[in-house]
Write a protein that holds these residues in place. Structure first.
Motif, PDB file in Angstrom:
ATOM      1  N   VAL A  71     -34.867 -22.140  32.962  1.00  0.00           N
ATOM      2  CA  VAL A  71     -36.022 -21.021  33.150  1.00  0.00           C
ATOM      3  C   VAL A  71     -37.015 -21.354  32.912  1.00  0.00           C
ATOM      4  O   VAL A  71     -37.942 -21.436  33.430  1.00  0.00           O
ATOM      5  CB  VAL A  71     -35.739 -19.685  32.268  1.00  0.00           C
ATOM      6  N   ARG A 115     -40.085 -22.109  35.998  1.00  0.00           N
ATOM      7  CA  ARG A 115     -39.369 -21.939  36.689  1.00  0.00           C
ATOM      8  C   ARG A 115     -39.768 -19.778  36.495  1.00  0.00           C
ATOM      9  O   ARG A 115     -40.430 -19.584  37.795  1.00  0.00           O
ATOM     10  CB  ARG A 115     -38.240 -21.395  37.119  1.00  0.00           C
ATOM     11  N   THR A 149     -42.279 -21.070  26.468  1.00  0.00           N
ATOM     12  CA  THR A 149     -41.110 -20.350  27.398  1.00  0.00           C
ATOM     13  C   THR A 149     -39.816 -19.621  26.564  1.00  0.00           C
ATOM     14  O   THR A 149     -39.392 -19.170  26.403  1.00  0.00           O
ATOM     15  CB  THR A 149     -40.738 -21.906  28.052  1.00  0.00           C
ATOM     16  N   ARG A 203     -42.544 -11.409  39.522  1.00  0.00           N
ATOM     17  CA  ARG A 203     -42.719 -12.813  39.972  1.00  0.00           C
ATOM     18  C   ARG A 203     -42.620 -12.587  41.655  1.00  0.00           C
ATOM     19  O   ARG A 203     -43.980 -12.436  42.057  1.00  0.00           O
ATOM     20  CB  ARG A 203     -41.857 -13.802  40.471  1.00  0.00           C
ATOM     21  N   TYR A 261     -45.531 -25.535  37.138  1.00  0.00           N
ATOM     22  CA  TYR A 261     -45.017 -24.138  36.741  1.00  0.00           C
ATOM     23  C   TYR A 261     -45.161 -24.412  39.263  1.00  0.00           C
ATOM     24  O   TYR A 261     -45.974 -23.786  39.144  1.00  0.00           O
ATOM     25  CB  TYR A 261     -45.697 -23.137  36.299  1.00  0.00           C
ATOM     26  N   ASN A 262     -44.549 -23.098  39.717  1.00  0.00           N
ATOM     27  CA  ASN A 262     -44.822 -22.765  40.705  1.00  0.00           C
ATOM     28  C   ASN A 262     -44.710 -21.685  40.631  1.00  0.00           C
ATOM     29  O   ASN A 262     -44.640 -20.768  41.046  1.00  0.00           O
ATOM     30  CB  ASN A 262     -43.062 -22.390  41.827  1.00  0.00           C
TER      31      ASN A 262
END
Length: 246
Positions: free
Chosen positions: A87, A90, A99, A158, A238-239
């Protein structure tokens, strides 16, 4: 790097196991002793013969308790590290510490808090031995449903963030998770096998102590593992979900 994080997760899990053992010895074992005494008195009052002690109580509360806790905590620490590697970068824009903290909170809620709300831990003398199989199945069903619900909520969060923003997406996903868990807990049958004469105070303290042990585990993993991993992990880009116009 994955191997190093796995090793660190197991070491942090072992540290958590030591802390849990100390906590359990101080706060949990006196409650277990009281429950065992209650069970023995109830058996004597019913004219039942006491069961032979295969393993001494001292061994159960000492080496047995320590061994069980250490194996469990170390294994959970390793699994925590593996999930963290998946993770990281992501799910959130935070670094290793953030995180790890978010992952620990989510795991505590999904694996410990939510199942305990439906099927809380019980001390000795509470529960019918003939129903232990059914009770165990229901408990694991609750755990699996909670974990699946949490994973689905994160995924939908998300997607919702791409349309409504990160904050609103997280709120909507959280509401969906709560509704899902409420439905599952409503559908699963309740279990109430507490003897009438059993002390409500002891039962409450035992359940709080059990939840406290889980709190120590996940807090240690979230804080200590994140701080240790941050020393070597690079900052991952981070996307972030792209906002879509309605």
């Amino acid at each position: 790097m994955v191997g190093r994080l796995l090793l660190r997760g197991m070491l942090v899990g072992a540290l958590a196991g030591i802390l849990i053992f100390i906590f359990a010895r101080i706060f949990g074992e006196p409650l277990v002793d009281w429950a065992i005494g209650f069970e023995e008195k109830a058996a004597q009052a019913a004219g039942e013969a006491s069961e032979p002690e295969i393993v001494s109580r001292a061994t159960q509360a000492g080496l047995g308790l320590f061994t069980g806790i250490m194996i469990y905590a170390t294994a959970v620490g390793g699994l925590f590290a593996l999930v963290f590697t998946f993770v990281y970068g992501r799910v959130s824009p935070f670094g290793a510490r953030g995180t790890a903290a978010l992952l620990a909170i989510a795991a505590f809620v999904a694996i410990s808090l939510v199942p305990d709300l439906k099927y809380p831990a019980n001390p000795p003398a509470v529960g019918n031995p003939d129903t232990i199989g059914a009770r165990t199945e229901l408990f694991f069903i609750m755990i699996v449903a909670s974990i699946v619900g949490m994973i689905v909520a994160v995924g939908f969060g998300r997607r919702l963030a791409a349309r409504y923003g990160s904050w609103n997406g997280a709120i909507l996903a959280g509401i969906g998770y709560v509704v899902f868990i409420a439905l599952i807990q409503y559908l699963l049958p309740p279990i109430n096998e507490v003897p009438e004469q059993f002390s409500a105070i002891v039962l409450w303290q035992f359940r709080i102590t059990s939840l406290g042990m889980h709190t120590i585990l996940w807090a240690t993993l979230g804080l200590a593992f994140g701080a240790w991993a941050e020393r070597d992990l690079p900052q991952v880009r981070y996307n972030r979900p792209i906002m879509r116009r309605a």
